[in-house]
Design a protein around this motif. Structure first.
Motif, PDB file in Angstrom:
ATOM      1  N   ARG A  75       1.986  64.003  -7.055  1.00  0.00           N
ATOM      2  CA  ARG A  75       1.039  62.832  -6.935  1.00  0.00           C
ATOM      3  C   ARG A  75       0.994  61.980  -5.860  1.00  0.00           C
ATOM      4  NH1 ARG A  75       1.513  60.499 -13.179  1.00  0.00           N
ATOM      5  NH2 ARG A  75       2.177  62.586 -14.101  1.00  0.00           N
ATOM      6  N   GLU A  76       2.131  61.736  -5.125  1.00  0.00           N
ATOM      7  CA  GLU A  76       2.169  61.001  -3.663  1.00  0.00           C
ATOM      8  C   GLU A  76       0.999  61.698  -2.860  1.00  0.00           C
ATOM      9  OE1 GLU A  76       5.885  60.586  -2.628  1.00  0.00           O
ATOM     10  OE2 GLU A  76       6.481  59.061  -4.062  1.00  0.00           O
ATOM     11  N   ARG A  77       0.998  63.111  -2.819  1.00  0.00           N
ATOM     12  CA  ARG A  77       0.130  63.797  -2.128  1.00  0.00           C
ATOM     13  C   ARG A  77      -1.400  63.964  -2.794  1.00  0.00           C
ATOM     14  NH1 ARG A  77       5.251  64.539  -0.685  1.00  0.00           N
ATOM     15  NH2 ARG A  77       5.815  65.132   1.768  1.00  0.00           N
ATOM     16  N   GLY A  78      -1.660  63.516  -3.765  1.00  0.00           N
ATOM     17  CA  GLY A  78      -2.922  63.864  -4.088  1.00  0.00           C
ATOM     18  C   GLY A  78      -3.017  64.914  -5.127  1.00  0.00           C
ATOM     19  N   GLY A  79      -2.093  65.521  -5.632  1.00  0.00           N
ATOM     20  CA  GLY A  79      -1.995  66.719  -6.307  1.00  0.00           C
ATOM     21  C   GLY A  79      -1.346  66.753  -7.633  1.00  0.00           C
ATOM     22  N   ARG A  80      -1.041  67.631  -8.330  1.00  0.00           N
ATOM     23  CA  ARG A  80      -0.411  67.475  -9.572  1.00  0.00           C
ATOM     24  C   ARG A  80       0.566  68.831 -10.116  1.00  0.00           C
ATOM     25  NH1 ARG A  80      -5.676  69.520 -13.302  1.00  0.00           N
ATOM     26  NH2 ARG A  80      -5.845  71.529 -12.015  1.00  0.00           N
ATOM     27  N   LEU A  81       1.477  68.471 -10.844  1.00  0.00           N
ATOM     28  CA  LEU A  81       2.545  69.491 -11.402  1.00  0.00           C
ATOM     29  C   LEU A  81       2.356  69.546 -12.722  1.00  0.00           C
ATOM     30  CD1 LEU A  81       5.841  70.124 -10.063  1.00  0.00           C
ATOM     31  CD2 LEU A  81       5.749  69.490 -12.564  1.00  0.00           C
ATOM     32  N   ARG A  82       2.369  70.909 -13.421  1.00  0.00           N
ATOM     33  CA  ARG A  82       2.172  70.988 -14.889  1.00  0.00           C
ATOM     34  C   ARG A  82       3.078  72.026 -15.302  1.00  0.00           C
ATOM     35  NH1 ARG A  82      -4.046  72.330 -15.140  1.00  0.00           N
ATOM     36  NH2 ARG A  82      -3.499  73.287 -13.135  1.00  0.00           N
ATOM     37  N   LEU A  83       3.607  72.074 -16.408  1.00  0.00           N
ATOM     38  CA  LEU A  83       4.540  72.969 -16.875  1.00  0.00           C
ATOM     39  C   LEU A  83       3.832  73.916 -18.085  1.00  0.00           C
ATOM     40  CD1 LEU A  83       7.405  70.705 -18.137  1.00  0.00           C
ATOM     41  CD2 LEU A  83       6.944  71.562 -15.852  1.00  0.00           C
ATOM     42  N   VAL A  84       4.467  75.176 -17.900  1.00  0.00           N
ATOM     43  CA  VAL A  84       3.816  76.316 -18.780  1.00  0.00           C
ATOM     44  C   VAL A  84       4.857  76.771 -19.534  1.00  0.00           C
ATOM     45  CG1 VAL A  84       2.926  78.701 -18.973  1.00  0.00           C
ATOM     46  CG2 VAL A  84       2.222  77.104 -16.889  1.00  0.00           C
ATOM     47  N   SER A  85       5.105  76.561 -20.786  1.00  0.00           N
ATOM     48  CA  SER A  85       6.007  76.906 -21.622  1.00  0.00           C
ATOM     49  C   SER A  85       5.495  77.045 -23.103  1.00  0.00           C
ATOM     50  CB  SER A  85       7.110  75.629 -21.731  1.00  0.00           C
ATOM     51  OG  SER A  85       8.321  75.972 -22.865  1.00  0.00           O
ATOM     52  N   ASP A  86       5.846  77.963 -23.868  1.00  0.00           N
ATOM     53  CA  ASP A  86       5.598  78.108 -25.288  1.00  0.00           C
ATOM     54  C   ASP A  86       6.845  78.285 -26.005  1.00  0.00           C
ATOM     55  OD1 ASP A  86       6.706  80.358 -24.305  1.00  0.00           O
ATOM     56  OD2 ASP A  86       5.116  81.768 -24.699  1.00  0.00           O
ATOM     57  N   THR A  87       7.956  77.512 -25.597  1.00  0.00           N
ATOM     58  CA  THR A  87       9.164  77.520 -26.102  1.00  0.00           C
ATOM     59  C   THR A  87       9.302  76.110 -26.913  1.00  0.00           C
ATOM     60  OG1 THR A  87       9.974  78.813 -24.349  1.00  0.00           O
ATOM     61  CG2 THR A  87      11.746  77.768 -25.606  1.00  0.00           C
ATOM     62  N   PRO A  88       9.529  76.256 -28.335  1.00  0.00           N
ATOM     63  CA  PRO A  88       9.630  74.957 -29.073  1.00  0.00           C
ATOM     64  C   PRO A  88      10.915  74.117 -28.411  1.00  0.00           C
ATOM     65  CG  PRO A  88       8.935  76.708 -30.546  1.00  0.00           C
ATOM     66  CD  PRO A  88       9.426  77.542 -29.056  1.00  0.00           C
ATOM     67  N   ARG A  89      12.060  74.912 -28.176  1.00  0.00           N
ATOM     68  CA  ARG A  89      13.145  74.369 -27.750  1.00  0.00           C
ATOM     69  C   ARG A  89      13.096  73.344 -26.438  1.00  0.00           C
ATOM     70  NH1 ARG A  89      15.920  77.331 -24.064  1.00  0.00           N
ATOM     71  NH2 ARG A  89      15.149  78.995 -24.953  1.00  0.00           N
ATOM     72  N   LEU A  90      12.186  73.945 -25.552  1.00  0.00           N
ATOM     73  CA  LEU A  90      11.956  73.136 -24.462  1.00  0.00           C
ATOM     74  C   LEU A  90      10.948  72.019 -24.912  1.00  0.00           C
ATOM     75  CD1 LEU A  90      12.600  72.695 -21.326  1.00  0.00           C
ATOM     76  CD2 LEU A  90      10.492  74.411 -21.004  1.00  0.00           C
ATOM     77  N   HIS A  91      10.117  72.263 -25.750  1.00  0.00           N
ATOM     78  CA  HIS A  91       9.390  71.100 -26.084  1.00  0.00           C
ATOM     79  C   HIS A  91      10.083  69.821 -26.794  1.00  0.00           C
ATOM     80  CE1 HIS A  91       5.431  74.074 -26.346  1.00  0.00           C
ATOM     81  NE2 HIS A  91       6.295  74.036 -25.241  1.00  0.00           N
ATOM     82  N   ARG A  92      11.109  70.215 -27.417  1.00  0.00           N
ATOM     83  CA  ARG A  92      11.957  69.141 -28.084  1.00  0.00           C
ATOM     84  C   ARG A  92      12.765  68.437 -27.145  1.00  0.00           C
ATOM     85  NH1 ARG A  92      12.755  73.560 -31.796  1.00  0.00           N
ATOM     86  NH2 ARG A  92      14.812  73.998 -30.979  1.00  0.00           N
ATOM     87  N   LEU A  93      13.040  69.244 -26.229  1.00  0.00           N
ATOM     88  CA  LEU A  93      13.805  68.382 -25.103  1.00  0.00           C
ATOM     89  C   LEU A  93      12.948  67.611 -24.203  1.00  0.00           C
ATOM     90  CD1 LEU A  93      16.231  68.271 -22.999  1.00  0.00           C
ATOM     91  CD2 LEU A  93      15.137  70.137 -21.790  1.00  0.00           C
ATOM     92  N   LEU A  94      11.807  67.785 -24.093  1.00  0.00           N
ATOM     93  CA  LEU A  94      10.829  66.961 -23.394  1.00  0.00           C
ATOM     94  C   LEU A  94      10.453  65.754 -24.172  1.00  0.00           C
ATOM     95  CD1 LEU A  94       8.180  69.529 -21.908  1.00  0.00           C
ATOM     96  CD2 LEU A  94       9.937  68.198 -20.711  1.00  0.00           C
ATOM     97  N   ARG A  95      10.259  66.067 -25.491  1.00  0.00           N
ATOM     98  CA  ARG A  95      10.139  64.743 -26.542  1.00  0.00           C
ATOM     99  C   ARG A  95      11.292  63.954 -26.693  1.00  0.00           C
ATOM    100  NH1 ARG A  95       7.390  69.007 -29.522  1.00  0.00           N
ATOM    101  NH2 ARG A  95       5.133  68.409 -29.653  1.00  0.00           N
ATOM    102  N   ALA A  96      12.550  64.582 -26.429  1.00  0.00           N
ATOM    103  CA  ALA A  96      13.788  63.803 -26.708  1.00  0.00           C
ATOM    104  C   ALA A  96      13.931  63.010 -25.488  1.00  0.00           C
ATOM    105  CB  ALA A  96      14.951  64.717 -27.073  1.00  0.00           C
ATOM    106  N   ALA A  97      13.477  63.379 -24.223  1.00  0.00           N
ATOM    107  CA  ALA A  97      13.592  62.765 -22.922  1.00  0.00           C
ATOM    108  C   ALA A  97      12.306  61.898 -22.583  1.00  0.00           C
ATOM    109  CB  ALA A  97      13.841  63.857 -21.924  1.00  0.00           C
TER     110      ALA A  97
END
Length: 119
Positions: A75-97
């Motif tokens: 973001r500081e450099r004017g860009g973006r970072l996105r995640l590619v994941s189809d794993t519910p387990r990782l989605h739960r981790l992102l929500r919990a955090a």
């Protein structure tokens, strides 16, 4: 300069994107290997980075810390970072955090000429 592939991460171009593919288990002992790839991917102006987490067996707060650090850098450099994941387990981790809104996971790589819809 692209870092050398290691057992936990590799980087490659995919159209206009830089893909950092994450593999295996990312924890305190292995997050540095991921950080090397994320640092390189976000080192230039306006980076467009896709972090592919579809082949991750385990991911903890050490990995989340590296994702947040790389996202800030992109973001500081004017860009973006996105995640590619189809794993519910990782989605739960992102929500919990409380990071699901910051990193709404994409189910697959976006087409280079269109904005993806988070899933």
């Amino acid at each position: 300069m692209t870092p050398t592939a290691n057992p936990y991460a590799r980087t490659y171009p995919h159209g206009p994107f830089t893909v950092v593919e994450v593999l295996g288990e990312i924890d305190l002992a292995t997050a540095g290997f991921l950080a090397d790839h994320l640092d390189a991917a976000t080192s230039h102006p306006a980076p467009d980075v896709l972090v592919d987490l579809r082949h991750v067996d385990f991911f903890d707060c050490s990995g989340l810390r590296e994702l947040c650090r790389a996202d800030n850098r992109a973001r500081e450099r004017g860009g973006r970072l996105r995640l590619v994941s189809d794993t519910p387990r990782l989605h739960r981790l992102l929500r919990a955090a409380s990071l699901f809104r910051r990193f709404p996971p994409l189910a697959h790589f976006p087409e280079p000429d269109q904005e993806p819809d988070p899933e």
